[in-house]
Design a protein around this motif. Structure first.
Motif, PDB file in Angstrom:
ATOM      1  N   ARG A 126       0.839  -1.216   0.000  1.00  0.00           N
ATOM      2  CA  ARG A 126       0.000   0.000   0.000  1.00  0.00           C
ATOM      3  C   ARG A 126       0.867   1.257   0.000  1.00  0.00           C
ATOM      4  O   ARG A 126       0.595   2.220  -0.703  1.00  0.00           O
ATOM      5  N   MET A 127       1.924   1.237   0.800  1.00  0.00           N
ATOM      6  CA  MET A 127       2.804   2.402   0.884  1.00  0.00           C
ATOM      7  C   MET A 127       3.523   2.626  -0.446  1.00  0.00           C
ATOM      8  O   MET A 127       3.629   3.760  -0.921  1.00  0.00           O
ATOM      9  N   GLU A 128       3.997   1.552  -1.066  1.00  0.00           N
ATOM     10  CA  GLU A 128       4.656   1.657  -2.369  1.00  0.00           C
ATOM     11  C   GLU A 128       3.714   2.228  -3.424  1.00  0.00           C
ATOM     12  O   GLU A 128       4.115   3.068  -4.242  1.00  0.00           O
ATOM     13  N   MET A 129       2.465   1.776  -3.422  1.00  0.00           N
ATOM     14  CA  MET A 129       1.494   2.275  -4.401  1.00  0.00           C
ATOM     15  C   MET A 129       1.223   3.765  -4.180  1.00  0.00           C
ATOM     16  O   MET A 129       1.129   4.534  -5.138  1.00  0.00           O
ATOM     17  N   ARG A 133       2.183   6.775  -6.851  1.00  0.00           N
ATOM     18  CA  ARG A 133       1.135   7.689  -7.336  1.00  0.00           C
ATOM     19  C   ARG A 133       1.545   9.146  -7.102  1.00  0.00           C
ATOM     20  O   ARG A 133       1.426   9.984  -7.992  1.00  0.00           O
ATOM     21  N   ILE A 134       2.028   9.448  -5.918  1.00  0.00           N
ATOM     22  CA  ILE A 134       2.462  10.815  -5.601  1.00  0.00           C
ATOM     23  C   ILE A 134       3.627  11.227  -6.500  1.00  0.00           C
ATOM     24  O   ILE A 134       3.644  12.327  -7.056  1.00  0.00           O
ATOM     25  N   LEU A 135       4.599  10.344  -6.646  1.00  0.00           N
ATOM     26  CA  LEU A 135       5.770  10.659  -7.464  1.00  0.00           C
ATOM     27  C   LEU A 135       5.395  10.864  -8.929  1.00  0.00           C
ATOM     28  O   LEU A 135       5.907  11.771  -9.586  1.00  0.00           O
ATOM     29  N   ARG A 136       4.494  10.046  -9.436  1.00  0.00           N
ATOM     30  CA  ARG A 136       4.022  10.217 -10.820  1.00  0.00           C
ATOM     31  C   ARG A 136       3.441  11.611 -11.012  1.00  0.00           C
ATOM     32  O   ARG A 136       3.668  12.265 -12.015  1.00  0.00           O
ATOM     33  N   GLY A 137       2.740  12.102  -9.993  1.00  0.00           N
ATOM     34  CA  GLY A 137       2.124  13.423 -10.054  1.00  0.00           C
ATOM     35  C   GLY A 137       3.134  14.563 -10.146  1.00  0.00           C
ATOM     36  O   GLY A 137       2.790  15.659 -10.593  1.00  0.00           O
ATOM     37  N   ILE A 138       4.373  14.310  -9.748  1.00  0.00           N
ATOM     38  CA  ILE A 138       5.405  15.353  -9.844  1.00  0.00           C
ATOM     39  C   ILE A 138       6.480  14.995 -10.874  1.00  0.00           C
ATOM     40  O   ILE A 138       7.552  15.586 -10.899  1.00  0.00           O
TER      41      ILE A 138
END
Length: 147
Positions: A126-129, A133-138
């Motif tokens: 869950r933490m990896e996902m 997701r957050i990193l993809r956004g930046i």
């Protein structure tokens, strides 16, 4: 007078660059850290330190006499402390840009400060996902995707 919305949102991050070599490792290091921290909803202090400072804290608070990539503390206030040499070596070993690895660890620390953990496989997944997701956004590549 500035038009509404022309100023960046207030920043709830106190950033301390205690080890000046961070500026050589990651161009515009402050912007990288603040962008990752904001994307992860972090509030508190981020300290960009050297390995020795992190090793001292890791030894004192965790009984491990070695540096680690990042330490987080909730009290007296949320704080993340990142180790330059460890992060540099990890990025090189993983074939990643130091700026991307730093952004990942800032997001990782922010999630820890928000109560997430990775001690069990389900928690870790869950933490990896969430991180990816957050990193993809930046605009940071997924650190968990194998090339």
């Amino acid at each position: 007078m500035e038009p509404p919305g022309s100023r960046p949102p207030p920043d709830d991050i106190d950033l301390v660059v205690a080890e000046k070599a961070w500026h050589r490792l990651v161009p515009r290091v402050e912007a990288v850290v603040r962008r990752a921290a904001r994307a992860a909803g972090m509030q508190g202090t981020i300290v960009l330190a050297g390995d020795r400072a992190v090793q001292d804290l890791n030894s004192r608070h965790r009984g491990r006499n070695k540096p680690t990539n990042v330490l987080t503390y909730q009290h007296p206030a949320p704080e993340a402390i990142l180790a330059l040499g460890v992060i540099r070596a990890e990025a090189a070993g993983q074939g990643r840009r130091p700026a991307h690895h730093l952004a990942h660890l800032v997001v990782h620390a922010a999630l820890h400060l928000q109560g997430q953990d990775h001690h069990h496989p389900g928690q870790a997944r869950r933490m990896e996902m969430t991180e990816s997701r957050i990193l993809r956004g930046i605009g940071v590549p997924n650190p968990w995707k194998r090339s």
